[in-house]
Design an enzyme around this catalytic site. Structure first.
Site, short mmCIF file in Angstrom:
data_model
loop_
_atom_site.label_atom_id
_atom_site.label_comp_id
_atom_site.label_asym_id
_atom_site.label_seq_id
_atom_site.Cartn_x
_atom_site.Cartn_y
_atom_site.Cartn_z
N LYS A 104 0.97 -1.68 0.36
CA LYS A 104 0.21 -0.01 0.13
C LYS A 104 0.79 1.02 -0.41
O LYS A 104 1.56 1.42 1.27
CB LYS A 104 -1.09 0.15 0.94
CG LYS A 104 -1.87 1.51 1.26
CD LYS A 104 -2.45 1.70 2.83
CE LYS A 104 -2.96 3.38 3.18
NZ LYS A 104 -3.54 3.20 4.36
N GLY A 106 -11.53 7.85 6.10
CA GLY A 106 -11.41 9.35 6.34
C GLY A 106 -13.26 8.53 6.69
O GLY A 106 -14.08 8.97 6.31
#
Lengths: 260, 68
Positions: free
Chosen positions: A97, A185
């Site tokens: 990632k 988020g």
């Protein structure tokens, strides 16, 4: 019906990727990962502390999960590439990632450096999953340099604000030829459901579960939202109308004669 | 003669000649999950025994930790 999420040569049944940070303790983390029915968990790569015991979480995690190392905290291309290479050596995985952050205030991606770092890592045979802005052009560029997926943010890391720009996420999904995983988020289950309803292939989250009052229950809620949102997407929702449309026919209804 | 290295950002003085021996000397418990870079290049575990360390080398020793 496509039941698996394919990234590189890997196939995953679960579309929920979970971080391993910020849990109250080890036990709650393991129980939450279990309740989230996840297959992929993220870890960071950090310097070991000299002259001190270093906690080893990997031996436990790797028995059950596919480990996705991140390059969290990297500000430069050089740092990110070296961190990915160290992760590959430590974990024997080509998956990474990729995070290249602009500053530590808002933790937003530095997309210019992100794209260059992604290109370099693809050349070094990595499966790159870049954490990026919710920008269709950036996502397209990341796909074009050979990323295995794109991971646009819903909102800034740890903010819990949910998807701030649904329209952009929708466009990214429509234009992408690689899996789209909303990363960062997310605040609660409805955020996850919306991402999946928009057609995203998965969601990566951490803080929203780890810092919930009941992380284990929140993990279950997130997993359920993944399934609900995915099914709703596959089922095909009705178009939105700005007027009412009766669901029951008027035919055969009783009709009283008004008396004066 | 002692060699001056920078290990994980700290000035460190060692006598050992090879990477593997340096790790022993600074009492690192080696594990499969660890990774080491010398001067920004990863040194694979198979090469720790033979990898010669010289004064001024910058060494990073890392492992996976909890992360998001």
């Amino acid at each position: 019906m496509k039941n698996f999420l394919s990234i590189g040569n890997k196939k995953f049944k679960s579309r929920l990727f979970m971080g391993t940070s910020r849990y109250p303790n080890h036990q709650v983390m393991l129980e939450s990962l279990n309740a989230g029915r996840t297959e992929v968990v993220t870890v960071a790569i950090r310097r070991i502390t000299l002259k001190k015991y270093n906690e080893n979480i990997i031996d436990i995690l790797k028995k059950k999960y596919f480990i996705l190392p991140n390059t969290a905290g990297c500000y430069t291309i050089k740092e990110a590439v070296l961190t990915a290479e160290l992760a590959r050596e430590a974990l024997k995985t080509n998956f990474v990632k990729l995070e290249v952050i602009g500053n530590d205030e808002d933790l937003l991606p530095d997309v210019e450096n992100l794209i260059t770092a992604a290109k370099e890592l693809v050349k070094k045979k990595f499966n790159v999953l870049p954490y990026c802005n919710d920008d269709p052009i950036v996502c397209k560029k990341l796909e074009d340099v050979g990323c295995s997926a794109v991971m646009p943010l819903a909102a800034p890391i740890g903010s819990g604000m949910g998807i701030q720009n649904q329209q952009n996420i929708k466009v990214i999904v429509e234009e992408s030829n690689v899996p789209v995983i909303v990363d960062a988020g997310v605040g609660t289950a409805s955020d996850v459901a919306i991402a999946m309803e928009l057609g995203c292939d998965g969601v990566l989250l951490n803080t929203s579960v780890a810092e919930a009052q009941n992380p284990k229950l929140m993990a279950k809620a997130m997993a359920d939202a993944i399934v609900a949102g995915r099914n709703a997407f596959l089922a095909g929702r009705i178009p939105k109308r700005s007027f009412a449309k009766n669901s029951t026919t008027n035919k055969g209804r009783i009709h009283l004669i008004k008396k004066n | 003669m002692k060699k001056k290295l920078i290990i994980n950002g700290e000035n460190t003085f060692v006598l050992s000649e090879t990477l593997s021996k340096v790790l022993n000397e600074i009492k690192i418990i080696k594990s499969q999950n660890m990774a080491v870079a010398v001067n920004e290049e990863v040194v694979e575990k198979n090469n720790w025994e033979s990898y010669k360390i010289k004064s001024g080398d910058i060494i990073e020793i890392v492992q996976p930790l909890k992360g998001g």
